[in-house]
Design an enzyme around this catalytic site. Structure first.
Site, PDB file in Angstrom:
ATOM      1  N   ARG A  93      44.016  -4.432  67.383  1.00  0.00           N
ATOM      2  CA  ARG A  93      42.772  -5.118  66.988  1.00  0.00           C
ATOM      3  C   ARG A  93      42.993  -6.628  66.880  1.00  0.00           C
ATOM      4  O   ARG A  93      42.140  -7.419  67.304  1.00  0.00           O
ATOM      5  CB  ARG A  93      42.263  -4.564  65.657  1.00  0.00           C
ATOM      6  CG  ARG A  93      41.039  -5.297  65.121  1.00  0.00           C
ATOM      7  CD  ARG A  93      40.507  -4.656  63.854  1.00  0.00           C
ATOM      8  NE  ARG A  93      39.361  -5.369  63.308  1.00  0.00           N
ATOM      9  CZ  ARG A  93      38.694  -4.972  62.226  1.00  0.00           C
ATOM     10  NH1 ARG A  93      39.057  -3.864  61.580  1.00  0.00           N
ATOM     11  NH2 ARG A  93      37.658  -5.664  61.790  1.00  0.00           N
ATOM     12  N   ASN A 147      35.232   3.483  66.971  1.00  0.00           N
ATOM     13  CA  ASN A 147      34.591   2.372  67.667  1.00  0.00           C
ATOM     14  C   ASN A 147      35.225   2.080  69.017  1.00  0.00           C
ATOM     15  O   ASN A 147      36.390   2.410  69.220  1.00  0.00           O
ATOM     16  CB  ASN A 147      34.685   1.110  66.794  1.00  0.00           C
ATOM     17  CG  ASN A 147      33.507   0.985  65.860  1.00  0.00           C
ATOM     18  OD1 ASN A 147      32.382   1.282  66.231  1.00  0.00           O
ATOM     19  ND2 ASN A 147      33.774   0.554  64.639  1.00  0.00           N
ATOM     20  N   CYS A 168      27.383   5.423  63.037  1.00  0.00           N
ATOM     21  CA  CYS A 168      27.727   4.096  62.537  1.00  0.00           C
ATOM     22  C   CYS A 168      27.140   3.998  61.137  1.00  0.00           C
ATOM     23  O   CYS A 168      26.096   4.590  60.856  1.00  0.00           O
ATOM     24  CB  CYS A 168      27.125   3.029  63.439  1.00  0.00           C
ATOM     25  SG  CYS A 168      27.324   1.348  62.808  1.00  0.00           S
ATOM     26  N   HIS A 198      25.443  -1.159  67.224  1.00  0.00           N
ATOM     27  CA  HIS A 198      25.706  -2.577  66.972  1.00  0.00           C
ATOM     28  C   HIS A 198      24.767  -3.475  67.774  1.00  0.00           C
ATOM     29  O   HIS A 198      25.043  -4.648  67.987  1.00  0.00           O
ATOM     30  CB  HIS A 198      27.186  -2.932  67.215  1.00  0.00           C
ATOM     31  CG  HIS A 198      28.091  -2.319  66.182  1.00  0.00           C
ATOM     32  ND1 HIS A 198      29.410  -2.634  66.045  1.00  0.00           N
ATOM     33  CD2 HIS A 198      27.833  -1.409  65.192  1.00  0.00           C
ATOM     34  CE1 HIS A 198      29.942  -1.944  65.039  1.00  0.00           C
ATOM     35  NE2 HIS A 198      29.007  -1.188  64.511  1.00  0.00           N
ATOM     36  N   TYR A 254      25.382  -7.474  63.955  1.00  0.00           N
ATOM     37  CA  TYR A 254      26.067  -7.866  65.181  1.00  0.00           C
ATOM     38  C   TYR A 254      25.237  -8.767  66.086  1.00  0.00           C
ATOM     39  O   TYR A 254      25.766  -9.376  67.009  1.00  0.00           O
ATOM     40  CB  TYR A 254      26.559  -6.615  65.926  1.00  0.00           C
ATOM     41  CG  TYR A 254      27.671  -5.961  65.137  1.00  0.00           C
ATOM     42  CD1 TYR A 254      29.000  -6.321  65.337  1.00  0.00           C
ATOM     43  CD2 TYR A 254      27.390  -5.058  64.112  1.00  0.00           C
ATOM     44  CE1 TYR A 254      30.018  -5.770  64.572  1.00  0.00           C
ATOM     45  CE2 TYR A 254      28.400  -4.506  63.342  1.00  0.00           C
ATOM     46  CZ  TYR A 254      29.710  -4.867  63.573  1.00  0.00           C
ATOM     47  OH  TYR A 254      30.715  -4.342  62.808  1.00  0.00           O
TER      48      TYR A 254
HETATM   49  P1  NAD Z   1      43.137   2.908  61.210  1.00  0.00           P
HETATM   50  O1  NAD Z   1      43.837   1.798  61.871  1.00  0.00           O
HETATM   51  O2  NAD Z   1      43.465   3.218  59.811  1.00  0.00           O
HETATM   52  O3  NAD Z   1      43.297   4.206  62.108  1.00  0.00           O
HETATM   53  C1  NAD Z   1      43.046   5.495  61.602  1.00  0.00           C
HETATM   54  C2  NAD Z   1      44.169   6.422  62.007  1.00  0.00           C
HETATM   55  O4  NAD Z   1      44.099   6.697  63.402  1.00  0.00           O
HETATM   56  C3  NAD Z   1      45.573   5.841  61.770  1.00  0.00           C
HETATM   57  O5  NAD Z   1      46.243   6.602  60.794  1.00  0.00           O
HETATM   58  C4  NAD Z   1      46.221   5.917  63.143  1.00  0.00           C
HETATM   59  O6  NAD Z   1      47.593   6.266  63.081  1.00  0.00           O
HETATM   60  C5  NAD Z   1      45.402   7.000  63.802  1.00  0.00           C
HETATM   61  N1  NAD Z   1      45.491   7.094  65.259  1.00  0.00           N
HETATM   62  C6  NAD Z   1      45.737   6.125  66.171  1.00  0.00           C
HETATM   63  N2  NAD Z   1      45.728   6.649  67.411  1.00  0.00           N
HETATM   64  C7  NAD Z   1      45.465   7.974  67.284  1.00  0.00           C
HETATM   65  C8  NAD Z   1      45.317   9.048  68.207  1.00  0.00           C
HETATM   66  N3  NAD Z   1      45.469   8.863  69.520  1.00  0.00           N
HETATM   67  N4  NAD Z   1      45.054  10.295  67.712  1.00  0.00           N
HETATM   68  C9  NAD Z   1      44.919  10.494  66.387  1.00  0.00           C
HETATM   69  N5  NAD Z   1      45.050   9.513  65.480  1.00  0.00           N
HETATM   70  C10 NAD Z   1      45.307   8.269  65.920  1.00  0.00           C
HETATM   71  O7  NAD Z   1      41.578   2.642  61.407  1.00  0.00           O
HETATM   72  P2  NAD Z   1      40.350   2.538  60.398  1.00  0.00           P
HETATM   73  O8  NAD Z   1      40.192   1.113  60.034  1.00  0.00           O
HETATM   74  O9  NAD Z   1      40.419   3.546  59.356  1.00  0.00           O
HETATM   75  O10 NAD Z   1      39.177   2.867  61.406  1.00  0.00           O
HETATM   76  C11 NAD Z   1      39.206   4.073  62.139  1.00  0.00           C
HETATM   77  C12 NAD Z   1      38.203   4.016  63.249  1.00  0.00           C
HETATM   78  O11 NAD Z   1      36.887   4.041  62.719  1.00  0.00           O
HETATM   79  C13 NAD Z   1      38.286   2.749  64.111  1.00  0.00           C
HETATM   80  O12 NAD Z   1      38.039   3.068  65.448  1.00  0.00           O
HETATM   81  C14 NAD Z   1      37.183   1.897  63.543  1.00  0.00           C
HETATM   82  O13 NAD Z   1      36.707   0.941  64.439  1.00  0.00           O
HETATM   83  C15 NAD Z   1      36.164   2.947  63.232  1.00  0.00           C
HETATM   84  N6  NAD Z   1      35.112   2.557  62.289  1.00  0.00           N
HETATM   85  C16 NAD Z   1      33.858   2.835  62.705  1.00  0.00           C
HETATM   86  C17 NAD Z   1      32.781   2.484  61.930  1.00  0.00           C
HETATM   87  C18 NAD Z   1      31.410   2.764  62.464  1.00  0.00           C
HETATM   88  O14 NAD Z   1      30.449   2.205  61.996  1.00  0.00           O
HETATM   89  N7  NAD Z   1      31.274   3.620  63.479  1.00  0.00           N
HETATM   90  C19 NAD Z   1      32.988   1.897  60.658  1.00  0.00           C
HETATM   91  C20 NAD Z   1      34.311   1.655  60.245  1.00  0.00           C
HETATM   92  C21 NAD Z   1      35.378   2.006  61.075  1.00  0.00           C
HETATM   93  C1  G6P Z   2      30.967  -2.054  59.920  1.00  0.00           C
HETATM   94  C2  G6P Z   2      30.690  -1.489  61.287  1.00  0.00           C
HETATM   95  C3  G6P Z   2      31.904  -0.792  61.807  1.00  0.00           C
HETATM   96  C4  G6P Z   2      33.107  -1.689  61.768  1.00  0.00           C
HETATM   97  C5  G6P Z   2      33.313  -2.190  60.364  1.00  0.00           C
HETATM   98  C6  G6P Z   2      34.440  -3.193  60.303  1.00  0.00           C
HETATM   99  O1  G6P Z   2      31.049  -1.027  59.019  1.00  0.00           O
HETATM  100  O2  G6P Z   2      29.627  -0.584  61.295  1.00  0.00           O
HETATM  101  O3  G6P Z   2      31.626  -0.288  63.070  1.00  0.00           O
HETATM  102  O4  G6P Z   2      34.237  -1.003  62.201  1.00  0.00           O
HETATM  103  O5  G6P Z   2      32.164  -2.804  59.874  1.00  0.00           O
HETATM  104  O6  G6P Z   2      34.970  -3.187  59.023  1.00  0.00           O
HETATM  105  P1  G6P Z   2      36.429  -3.756  58.744  1.00  0.00           P
HETATM  106  O7  G6P Z   2      36.594  -3.645  57.275  1.00  0.00           O
HETATM  107  O8  G6P Z   2      37.382  -2.895  59.513  1.00  0.00           O
HETATM  108  O9  G6P Z   2      36.420  -5.160  59.257  1.00  0.00           O
HETATM  109 MN    MN Z   3      29.501   0.523  63.224  1.00  0.00          MN
END
Ligand code: NAD
Ligand code: G6P
Ligand code: MN
Length: 434
Positions: A93, A147, A168, A198, A254
């Protein structure tokens, strides 16, 4: 009884999911919860596993909770698969956020070239996961949070047979903020979303069934201190007038990257110089969170999790699952295939819109034509997203370049190609396929 598999179980958001499950333990009978991760996340997922067990024990819930690296075993027999992983972790990231900035282009986790690189790393993995689901649990529902959620869901629904919805937290967060700005109960507010993940616009909002969107838009003009924080949280900017009135709709957080591109670029550069990238900031927050999670006396979700952007994630995810399992026919905002919901977007495009959710899945509420003032931009972003998925599916550098050039942040061939090449290089081995 139900089996849940959470892929990316080591995420710091997992305790939030557990909380959502425990809050519904009387009518959502989860008996098995498998936390799947990869070796990179081994330490994190074992801390989460212990924390989740303590939370369940404290709530008096009888759930078998365990972590594993065996994704296929976890998927086998699962009723719901929840995906929330980050391919390459926060180090990847950080590169997504830094590299475009070198070329004076927004560097962001989910939009522009940064989000594009994340998509290129993630689509091959989600398609593998879907192959496992098709083979081992074809009736399972996949709820994707990974994401860029809209692009990931675009890949799932157009290239696999898995039953899936993309999620989301922005839409539910917007509704919460509207209720808080009006100082009314959340259940009295409804908001209608139109567009993409977004990139969704609120084109209608009601209080007790009465339209209030014009009043909400007017609130952005010199908002009193009591409402200002909620408006700011909803769109991450206090939009100047007459911008919002000319748009006639409310935005997501966004949209400022598209409509205030120069200002945001400057802001990102300043922030990068002062505080480092958001990835670096999140690393620090995560460190603090996992220290908390390690505490053997902690058995509730700590307040510090609110520093992350994903507020209300569990409410969105678990209430959605509850609506499917309990056939509730409730309205949720989800990512799903257009199928004519928005007449001026491709039929197969994945959109983010309100839908009625029940045991059979999602039925989108008809929208009709997007207004001309946004139709061009939304179609441009969707074209980029569909090309991004194709680049990953067809493993084609030429299509990858076409996708980059279709992104509205890129208006120069040399710049687009240079950013793409640097991202591919920086993300080896994930992007070696191009
Ligand atoms: P993170 O970096 O903590 O990752 C979560 C876990 O995924 C980690 O423990 C990592 O080891 C694991 N991982 C990596 N590759 C993998 C694979 N191939 N198979 C299984 N596990 C794997 O991330 P986070 O900050 O907790 O966010 C997780 C995801 O959720 C990200 O893609 C982030 O962008 C997304 N997210 C989405 C929203 C939304 O609105 N849709 C909001 C917040 C976060
Ligand atoms: C919002 C969005 C997510 C994004 C997050 C980032 O919740 O909906 O899609 O991943 O913000 O939050 P962070 O704490 O990882 O910057
Ligand atoms: Mn989102």
């Amino acid at each position: 009884s139900l089996k849940f598999a959470v892929i990316g179980g080591g995420s710091s958001y997992t305790p939030e999911l557990i909380e959502g499950i425990l809050n519904r333990k009387d009518h959502l009978p989860v008996r098995e919860l498998v936390l799947v991760d990869v070796p990179m996340g081994a330490e994190k997922v074992s801390i989460i596993e212990a924390m989740a067990r303590r939370m369940a024990e404290k709530a008096g819930a009888d759930i078998k909770i365990y972590a594993t690296m065996d994704r296929r075993a976890a998927i086998k027999g699962a009723d719901f698969v929840i995906t929330q992983f980050r391919v390459g972790g926060l180090d990847a990231r950080a590169k997504d956020e830094a590299i475009p900035l070198k070329y004076d282009v927004i560097g962001q986790e989910t939009t522009g070239p940064g989000g594009y690189a994340k998509a290129l790393r993630t689509v091959p993995v989600i398609l593998d996961i879907c192959r496992d689901i098709e083979e081992l649990s074809p009736d399972a529902w996949l709820i994707n949070f990974t994401n860029p959620s809209g692009i990931v869901t675009e890949a799932i629904l157009n290239y696999t047979h898995v039953k899936a919805l993309g999620l989301c937290n922005v839409p539910i967060g917007a509704k919460k903020n509207i209720a808080k700005a009006l100082d009314v109960d959340f259940n009295r507010v409804q908001a209608s979303f139109m567009g993409l993940n977004h990139m969704n616009y609120i084109y209608s909002a009601t209080l007790d069934g009465e339209e209030i969107l014009p009043q909400l838009i007017d609130m952005f003009e010199n908002p009193p201190e009591s409402t200002r924080p909620y408006l700011e949280d909803m769109t991450d900017i206090i939009w100047p007038m007459p911008f919002l009135r000319s748009l006639g709709m409310l935005t997501s957080p966004y949209h400022r990257y598209y409509y205030r591109n120069r200002m945001m670029l400057q802001q990102e550069k300043d922030d990068m110089a002062k505080n480092g990238s958001r990835a670096m900031q999140v690393k620090a927050i995560e460190k603090e969170l996992f220290e908390k999670y390690k505490d053997p006396n902690l058995c509730v979700k700590p307040k510090e999790l609110e520093q992350r952007g994903g507020a209300y994630y569990s409410e969105a995810a678990i209430s959605l699952i509850d609506a499917i399992y309990g056939n509730r026919n409730e309205i949720h905002t989800v990512n799903l295939q257009n199928h004519g919901t928005i007449s001026n977007l491709p039929y197969n495009a994945v959109i983010e819109a309100n839908a009625i959710i029940g045991a059979g899945g999602a039925t989108p509420l008809a929208i009709g034509e997007m207004p001309t003032r946004v139709a061009g931009l939304v179609n441009e972003v969707k074209a980029y997203e569909q090309l991004a998925v194709r680049a990953a599916v067809e493993k084609s550098y030429d299509i990858a370049l076409a996708a980059m050039l279709a992104n509205p942040f890129i208006n120069d061939y040399e710049v687009g190609k240079a950013i793409l090449d640097e991202l591919i290089e920086a993300h080896s081995p994930y992007l070696d396929y191009l």
